[in-house]
Design an enzyme around this catalytic site. Structure first.
Site, PDB file in Angstrom:
ATOM      1  N   TYR A   1       0.832  -1.205   0.000  1.00  0.00           N
ATOM      2  CA  TYR A   1       0.000   0.000   0.000  1.00  0.00           C
ATOM      3  C   TYR A   1       0.865   1.253   0.000  1.00  0.00           C
ATOM      4  O   TYR A   1       2.054   1.212   0.297  1.00  0.00           O
ATOM      5  CB  TYR A   1      -0.952   0.017   1.203  1.00  0.00           C
ATOM      6  CG  TYR A   1      -0.285   0.302   2.528  1.00  0.00           C
ATOM      7  CD1 TYR A   1      -0.259   1.594   3.058  1.00  0.00           C
ATOM      8  CD2 TYR A   1       0.328  -0.709   3.260  1.00  0.00           C
ATOM      9  CE1 TYR A   1       0.353   1.856   4.274  1.00  0.00           C
ATOM     10  CE2 TYR A   1       0.935  -0.456   4.478  1.00  0.00           C
ATOM     11  CZ  TYR A   1       0.943   0.835   4.982  1.00  0.00           C
ATOM     12  OH  TYR A   1       1.551   1.099   6.182  1.00  0.00           O
ATOM     13  N   CYS A   2       0.201   2.369  -0.344  1.00  0.00           N
ATOM     14  CA  CYS A   2       0.814   3.698  -0.288  1.00  0.00           C
ATOM     15  C   CYS A   2      -0.269   4.660   0.190  1.00  0.00           C
ATOM     16  O   CYS A   2      -1.133   4.264   0.968  1.00  0.00           O
ATOM     17  CB  CYS A   2       1.401   4.090  -1.642  1.00  0.00           C
ATOM     18  SG  CYS A   2       0.181   4.255  -2.958  1.00  0.00           S
ATOM     19  N   THR A   3      -0.246   5.881  -0.262  1.00  0.00           N
ATOM     20  CA  THR A   3      -1.238   6.848   0.195  1.00  0.00           C
ATOM     21  C   THR A   3      -2.590   6.642  -0.480  1.00  0.00           C
ATOM     22  O   THR A   3      -3.613   6.578   0.190  1.00  0.00           O
ATOM     23  CB  THR A   3      -0.744   8.294  -0.032  1.00  0.00           C
ATOM     24  OG1 THR A   3       0.493   8.462   0.673  1.00  0.00           O
ATOM     25  CG2 THR A   3      -1.753   9.317   0.480  1.00  0.00           C
TER      26      THR A   3
END
Length: 142
Positions: free
Chosen positions: A101-103
C-alpha cells in the site's frame, strides 16, 4: 492559441491523470508457465482481512515522512522512490503473499508490478491506499 494555453491544455490533464491510480484490477504474470502469479487490487475491508490472516507481508512503499504520520501495524517500509528499494524487496521472502500500500494506491500499484517481476507470486494492492484504510476506521501506528 498561445504557448501558455497550449501548455495548460495538453500538459495539465497529463500530469493529473498520470498520477492517478492504475486502473488494472487484476494483473497476471506474463510467464504462461506460472499461472499462479498475480496482482489483485482489493478494497480496505479485504486488505484488512488479508493482513489479519498473518499469511503475508505488509509492505508500505511511501516516504519516511509519510510513514511517520501513521502506518499499518507491522508494515515493512521500502520507499519506492529510494535507491535501496530493490535491495529491500530482495530481502523479503518470496514464498509469502505481499500486501502492498501507499497513500492512494498509485505507487503501490507500481510496486506491485515490480514485486511480480521479481519473483513474488501473490501480490495484493490496497485500492485507495492508507487514506481508504483510515476512512474505514482501521488501526494505524505512529
Amino acid at each position: 492559441m498561445s504557448f501558455k494555453h497550449a501548455f495548460i491544455f495538453f500538459w495539465v490533464p497529463f500530469l493529473f491523470f498520470g498520477c492517478s491510480q492504475n486502473k488494472i484490477e487484476n494483473h497476471k504474470t506474463k510467464d504462461p508457465s506460472n499461472s499462479e502469479s498475480f496482482i489483485k487490487n482489493v478494497d480496505a475491508a479485504t486488505f484488512k482481512n488479508l493482513v489479519d490472516s498473518g499469511q503475508g507481508i505488509v509492505l508500505d512503499v511511501r516516504t519516511i515522512g509519510e510513514v511517520a504520520q501513521g502506518h499499518i501495524p507491522n508494515a515493512h517500509v521500502a520507499d519506492i522512490y529510494q535507491r535501496d528499494f530493490m535491495e529491500k524487496i530482495q530481502q523479503l521472502p518470496r514464498d509469502k503473499e505481499v500486501y502492498v500500500y501507499c497513500t492512494v494506491g498509485a505507487r503501490s500499484s507500481q510496486a506491485a508490478k515490480i514485486l511480480l517481476d521479481n519473483g513474488f507470486k501473490k501480490v495484493y494492492n490496497l485500492k485507495g491506499g492508507i487514506i481508504d484504510w483510515t476512512r474505514n476506521g482501521y488501526p494505524i501506528e505512529k
